[in-house]
Design a protein around this motif. Structure first.
Motif, PDB file in Angstrom:
ATOM      1  N   SER A  71       0.841  -1.187   0.000  1.00 30.49           N
ATOM      2  CA  SER A  71       0.000   0.000   0.000  1.00 30.49           C
ATOM      3  C   SER A  71       0.880   1.242   0.000  1.00 30.49           C
ATOM      4  N   LEU A  72       0.645   2.129  -0.962  1.00 25.55           N
ATOM      5  CA  LEU A  72       1.455   3.338  -1.089  1.00 25.55           C
ATOM      6  C   LEU A  72       0.523   4.542  -1.315  1.00 25.55           C
ATOM      7  N   PRO A  73       0.586   5.572  -0.486  1.00 27.13           N
ATOM      8  CA  PRO A  73       1.530   5.765   0.640  1.00 27.13           C
ATOM      9  C   PRO A  73       0.914   5.439   1.991  1.00 27.13           C
TER      10      PRO A  73
ATOM     11  N   ILE B 161      -4.697  -3.087   4.715  1.00 29.92           N
ATOM     12  CA  ILE B 161      -5.511  -3.480   3.565  1.00 29.92           C
ATOM     13  C   ILE B 161      -6.484  -4.590   3.943  1.00 29.92           C
ATOM     14  N   ILE B 162      -6.000  -5.582   4.676  1.00 31.41           N
ATOM     15  CA  ILE B 162      -6.853  -6.686   5.125  1.00 31.41           C
ATOM     16  C   ILE B 162      -7.325  -6.350   6.529  1.00 31.41           C
TER      17      ILE B 162
ATOM     18  N   ALA C 117     -10.524  -7.902   2.311  1.00 23.39           N
ATOM     19  CA  ALA C 117      -9.503  -6.984   1.814  1.00 23.39           C
ATOM     20  C   ALA C 117     -10.192  -5.703   1.370  1.00 23.39           C
ATOM     21  N   GLU C 118      -9.654  -4.579   1.797  1.00 23.96           N
ATOM     22  CA  GLU C 118     -10.221  -3.274   1.444  1.00 23.96           C
ATOM     23  C   GLU C 118      -9.176  -2.493   0.656  1.00 23.96           C
ATOM     24  N   LEU C 119      -9.415  -2.357  -0.644  1.00 21.92           N
ATOM     25  CA  LEU C 119      -8.461  -1.701  -1.535  1.00 21.92           C
ATOM     26  C   LEU C 119      -8.985  -0.326  -1.911  1.00 21.92           C
ATOM     27  N   GLY C 120      -8.160   0.687  -1.736  1.00 21.26           N
ATOM     28  CA  GLY C 120      -8.556   2.042  -2.085  1.00 21.26           C
ATOM     29  C   GLY C 120      -9.478   2.657  -1.048  1.00 21.26           C
ATOM     30  N   GLY C 121     -10.100   3.760  -1.451  1.00 20.18           N
ATOM     31  CA  GLY C 121     -11.040   4.438  -0.575  1.00 20.18           C
ATOM     32  C   GLY C 121     -10.399   5.297   0.484  1.00 20.18           C
TER      33      GLY C 121
ATOM     34  N   PRO D 191      -4.679  10.292  -3.424  1.00 18.17           N
ATOM     35  CA  PRO D 191      -4.072   9.431  -4.446  1.00 18.17           C
ATOM     36  C   PRO D 191      -3.225   8.322  -3.821  1.00 18.17           C
ATOM     37  N   GLY D 192      -3.303   7.142  -4.410  1.00 17.98           N
ATOM     38  CA  GLY D 192      -2.487   6.037  -3.926  1.00 17.98           C
ATOM     39  C   GLY D 192      -2.844   4.737  -4.610  1.00 17.98           C
ATOM     40  N   MET D 193      -2.216   3.672  -4.161  1.00 15.64           N
ATOM     41  CA  MET D 193      -2.462   2.355  -4.732  1.00 15.64           C
ATOM     42  C   MET D 193      -2.373   1.287  -3.647  1.00 15.64           C
ATOM     43  N   ASP D 194      -3.168   0.256  -3.794  1.00 20.11           N
ATOM     44  CA  ASP D 194      -3.161  -0.891  -2.891  1.00 20.11           C
ATOM     45  C   ASP D 194      -3.074  -2.156  -3.727  1.00 20.11           C
ATOM     46  N   ARG D 195      -2.405  -3.169  -3.182  1.00 19.36           N
ATOM     47  CA  ARG D 195      -2.264  -4.420  -3.923  1.00 19.36           C
ATOM     48  C   ARG D 195      -2.160  -5.597  -2.962  1.00 19.36           C
ATOM     49  N   ILE D 196      -2.859  -6.684  -3.281  1.00 21.62           N
ATOM     50  CA  ILE D 196      -2.682  -7.947  -2.565  1.00 21.62           C
ATOM     51  C   ILE D 196      -2.397  -9.031  -3.603  1.00 21.62           C
ATOM     52  N   THR D 197      -1.478  -9.927  -3.285  1.00 17.75           N
ATOM     53  CA  THR D 197      -1.105 -10.986  -4.218  1.00 17.75           C
ATOM     54  C   THR D 197      -0.945 -12.310  -3.481  1.00 17.75           C
ATOM     55  N   GLN D 198      -1.076 -13.371  -4.245  1.00 13.10           N
ATOM     56  CA  GLN D 198      -0.809 -14.707  -3.713  1.00 13.10           C
ATOM     57  C   GLN D 198      -0.409 -15.636  -4.854  1.00 13.10           C
ATOM     58  N   GLN D 199       0.582 -16.468  -4.604  1.00  9.51           N
ATOM     59  CA  GLN D 199       0.991 -17.462  -5.594  1.00  9.51           C
ATOM     60  C   GLN D 199       0.171 -18.737  -5.411  1.00  9.51           C
ATOM     61  N   VAL D 200      -0.337 -19.270  -6.506  1.00  9.00           N
ATOM     62  CA  VAL D 200      -1.118 -20.495  -6.474  1.00  9.00           C
ATOM     63  C   VAL D 200      -0.472 -21.535  -7.384  1.00  9.00           C
ATOM     64  N   THR D 201      -0.780 -22.776  -7.125  1.00 12.90           N
ATOM     65  CA  THR D 201      -0.264 -23.892  -7.926  1.00 12.90           C
ATOM     66  C   THR D 201      -1.359 -24.394  -8.853  1.00 12.90           C
ATOM     67  N   ILE D 202      -1.068 -24.451 -10.145  1.00 16.17           N
ATOM     68  CA  ILE D 202      -2.027 -24.948 -11.128  1.00 16.17           C
ATOM     69  C   ILE D 202      -1.617 -26.358 -11.531  1.00 16.17           C
ATOM     70  N   PRO D 203      -2.455 -27.350 -11.275  1.00 21.76           N
ATOM     71  CA  PRO D 203      -2.103 -28.725 -11.627  1.00 21.76           C
ATOM     72  C   PRO D 203      -1.949 -28.911 -13.130  1.00 21.76           C
ATOM     73  N   ALA D 204      -1.236 -29.934 -13.503  1.00 24.12           N
ATOM     74  CA  ALA D 204      -1.054 -30.251 -14.917  1.00 24.12           C
ATOM     75  C   ALA D 204      -2.385 -30.612 -15.565  1.00 24.12           C
ATOM     76  N   LEU D 205      -2.538 -30.185 -16.806  1.00 26.21           N
ATOM     77  CA  LEU D 205      -3.703 -30.526 -17.630  1.00 26.21           C
ATOM     78  C   LEU D 205      -5.019 -30.096 -16.993  1.00 26.21           C
ATOM     79  N   ARG D 206      -4.999 -28.926 -16.361  1.00 28.75           N
ATOM     80  CA  ARG D 206      -6.217 -28.388 -15.758  1.00 28.75           C
ATOM     81  C   ARG D 206      -6.377 -26.922 -16.172  1.00 28.75           C
ATOM     82  N   VAL D 207      -7.596 -26.500 -16.364  1.00 27.09           N
ATOM     83  CA  VAL D 207      -7.917 -25.113 -16.684  1.00 27.09           C
ATOM     84  C   VAL D 207      -8.280 -24.401 -15.382  1.00 27.09           C
ATOM     85  N   PRO D 208      -7.531 -23.393 -14.969  1.00 25.10           N
ATOM     86  CA  PRO D 208      -7.812 -22.708 -13.709  1.00 25.10           C
ATOM     87  C   PRO D 208      -8.939 -21.680 -13.847  1.00 25.10           C
ATOM     88  N   VAL D 209      -9.814 -21.652 -12.857  1.00 22.34           N
ATOM     89  CA  VAL D 209     -10.945 -20.726 -12.834  1.00 22.34           C
ATOM     90  C   VAL D 209     -10.935 -19.983 -11.510  1.00 22.34           C
TER      91      VAL D 209
END
Length: 207
Positions: free
Chosen positions: A52-54, A59-60, A75-79, A83-101
């Motif tokens: 979150s900047l500045p 955020i959570i 999670a509460e982004l903005g508001g 002026p500013g920016m908020d961001r939340i990220t997470q890495q996920v694992t996608i199995p082989a031969l699967r379409v992620p939704v």
């Protein structure tokens, strides 16, 4: 004898076709072997990276002034009203031969004061090669009452014959015109079989 042979061939072809159709008609969604950690934010920021900047942290949050979709945390982004920016990220694992939704719930608060300004939420998925793909976007003009469910299928870049990693991110940018928060809750990933056209074996008929 020829009639019996013809009937047997037709029956065999019909069974094979039915098996293929049955396989494709089976439930496509499967429980994620490695889904989203802390999807409802009830464990605070656990599992999520926040930026979150500045504005710093917060955020959570479990602030009761803006209710969650379920439970008490979201999670509460903005508001912030400046002026500013908020961001939340997470890495996920996608199995082989699967379409992620990806599925999540979003609530866009009513502008205070009721002027438009510029407030945008962008949902992205970053592929293993570092390429970001925009999955969904919302602005303060999309504000409304209550939470709305959003479901989006990730593009073909995230489908592979081997297991791979992807980064899911929610990113907001806003100005000082008004205070419009984007509330995110109940984030989940499902992994589906890739659908293909059914194959119907040819029916061989003998006179």
């Amino acid at each position: 004898m020829k009639a019996m042979f013809r009937k047997a061939r037709i029956a065999t072809s019909a069974l094979a076709a039915a098996a293929v159709v049955g396989l494709l008609a089976a439930p496509a969604a499967q429980a994620a072997p490695a889904g989203v950690a802390n999807p409802d934010f009830e464990s605070g920021a656990s599992g999520w990276n926040t930026f979150s900047l500045p504005f710093g942290t917060g955020i959570i949050t479990d602030d009761p002034a803006l209710p969650a979709h379920s439970g008490t945390w979201k999670a509460e982004l903005g508001g912030h009203g400046r002026p500013g920016m908020d961001r939340i990220t997470q890495q996920v694992t996608i199995p082989a031969l699967r379409v992620p939704v990806l599925t999540f719930w979003v609530h866009i608060g009513t502008p205070t004061p009721a002027t438009f300004g510029y407030h945008e939420l962008t949902v992205e998925a970053t592929a293993p090669d570092g390429t970001p793909y925009t999955l969904a976007s919302r602005t303060n003009k999309d504000s409304g009452s209550g939470y709305q469910q959003v479901t989006v299928t990730l593009p073909s870049a995230f489908y592979s014959s081997t297991e791979q990693k992807a980064v899911i991110s929610f990113f907001s940018v806003d100005d000082a015109a008004n205070k419009v928060p984007f509330l995110i809750d109940d984030v989940s990933m499902a992994y589906r079989l890739k659908m293909s056209r059914p194959f119907f074996p040819p029916v061989l008929l003998k006179p």
